[in-house]
Design an enzyme around this catalytic site. Structure first.
Site, short mmCIF file in Angstrom:
data_model
loop_
_atom_site.label_atom_id
_atom_site.label_comp_id
_atom_site.label_asym_id
_atom_site.label_seq_id
_atom_site.Cartn_x
_atom_site.Cartn_y
_atom_site.Cartn_z
CG ASP A 245 -2.09 -0.96 0.90
OD1 ASP A 245 -1.88 -2.17 1.05
OD2 ASP A 245 -3.15 -0.49 0.46
O1 MRU Z 1 -7.45 -3.43 2.66
P1 MRU Z 1 -7.15 -3.79 1.23
O2 MRU Z 1 -7.88 -5.01 0.76
O3 MRU Z 1 -7.33 -2.61 0.32
O4 MRU Z 1 -5.61 -4.14 1.26
C1 MRU Z 1 -4.99 -4.50 0.06
C2 MRU Z 1 -3.56 -4.83 0.21
O5 MRU Z 1 -3.00 -4.80 1.29
C3 MRU Z 1 -2.80 -5.12 -1.06
O6 MRU Z 1 -1.77 -6.01 -0.81
C4 MRU Z 1 -2.21 -3.80 -1.61
O7 MRU Z 1 -3.15 -2.79 -1.66
C5 MRU Z 1 -1.63 -4.02 -2.96
S1 MRU Z 1 -2.84 -4.33 -4.20
C6 MRU Z 1 -2.01 -4.48 -5.66
#
Ligand code: MRU
Length: 356
Positions: A245
């Site tokens: 993220d």
């Molecule tokens: O809470 P989320 O489902 O949005 O978290 C997503 C993740 O942690 C992913 O690994 C990250 O955003 C990368 S997506 C290519």
């Protein structure tokens, strides 16, 4: 063909409601920025790149509906709406990157004497409307760099690779980052078996990554989060590849809660640990992971599943959605569209690549 999380054409935006997967595959219409903010906040669309693409396309929907009297009005509209969209989820940085780029473009076009308001409107729309295709191309490059690096540095074939959460087609405009690496390994005939964690509390692994792996007919098994150490000890795991993220200047990486403990266990078992992320996830404005804001989600996402209670009323909860993996545990490398870098070389390589 990989799954389409985001469908957009000529000012109409629909997103696959990821809260309903894998039981139902239903698209919902996003009628503008307010809706865009809400589907991101509720996690009907999620994953750092998909959040950015959906947010910007929700602005494109509004831009299609509105006309502007002056370039200044249009600039203010873009700047305010993008700022608002960044508030839906604080950890994923891609939408902040998109806000910075779009606001900069709007500001430059606003000051330019050679274009009028309708040309400025058109240029901003074009910039947004190419984001889906750009993201897919970037993900394919990440997949191919990662697959090559793993084949060259871990083993040329028979690979067993674990991922966490969902960094697949559903988390992006298509193909995926970490799951994109798995797809490229399959394409090259190197992947023997994929593993995905369930990813409590919100089960993006079992609901979404497992769904993608089944759809693509990739040989794969689901594990509970608590099985990861046992998997590494007994199943000859080759590598772990996860998304991100936010990756900061020293390589510290925020990703789905549970990533940090996977990286610690991987280090103990000598399993190479990789981050797969586009350059839009790399935040060189922050020096270390200490500075990353970690989103906390409602307790109900931990204590219930499909409306069924999993915990007694009255219990306290702590529900951080992400954790930060220190750069020292990222032993395989950080896979980007520009190549695979060690945390130590990330800043210079990304600065050099994005300056071109
Ligand atoms: O809470 P989320 O489902 O949005 O978290 C997503 C993740 O942690 C992913 O690994 C990250 O955003 C990368 S997506 C290519």
């Amino acid at each position: 063909m990989s799954l389409e999380a985001i469908r957009y054409k000529d000012g109409t935006l629909d997103i696959l409601d990821q809260l309903l997967l894998p039981q139902k595959s239903e698209y919902i219409n996003v009628s503008g920025v307010e809706d865009g903010w809400s589907v991101i906040k509720k996690m009907q669309v999620r994953g750092a790149p998909a959040i950015a693409v959906t947010g910007c396309l929700s602005l494109a929907v509004d831009l299609h509906k509105n006309t502007f009297q002056t370039k200044d009005d249009l600039y203010k509209f873009v700047a305010e709406k993008m700022k608002y969209l960044t508030t839906a989820r604080p950890t994923a940085v891609n939408i902040v990157d998109a806000e910075r780029k779009l606001t900069k473009l709007a500001s430059e076009l606003c000051s330019s004497t050679s274009i009028d308001v309708s040309q400025m409107h058109q240029r901003i729309l074009e910039q947004i409307e190419c984001m889906q295709a750009d993201d897919i191309a970037v993900n394919k490059a990440i997949g191919d760099h990662g697959a090559k690096h793993i084949a060259e540095n871990v083993a040329p074939k028979g690979l067993k690779v674990l991922t966490h959460c969902n960094a697949g087609a559903l988390a992006t405009a298509g193909y995926g980052t970490a799951v994109g690496v798995m797809r490229s390994l399959v394409k090259n005939g190197c992947l023997e078996h994929a593993f995905c964690t369930e990813t409590r509390p919100y089960n993006q692994g079992s609901r979404l990554t497992a769904y993608e792996l089944v759809q693509d007919k990739i040989s794969a098994s689901l594990i509970c989060d608590s099985m990861a150490a046992m998997l590494m000890k007994t199943k000859d795991l080759s590598a772990i590849v996860v998304g991100a993220d936010r990756v900061v200047a020293n390589g510290d990486t925020a990703n789905k809660i549970g990533t940090y403990q996977l990286a610690i266990v991987a280090k103990f078992h000598n399993v190479p640990f990789y981050i797969a992320a586009p350059s839009t996830t790399i935040d060189l404005t922050l020096e270390t992971g200490e500075d990353i804001i970690i989103e906390e989600r409602p307790h109900i996402e931990m204590t219930t599943m499909n409306g069924v209670s999993l915990a007694p009323e009255g219990i306290g909860c702590w529900n951080p959605a992400f954790d930060v993996t220190p750069a020292a545990l990222i032993t395989g490398g950080i896979i980007t569209e520009f190549g695979v870098f060690t945390p130590a070389e990330l800043r210079s390589k990304i600065t050099e690549a994005t300056a071109k």
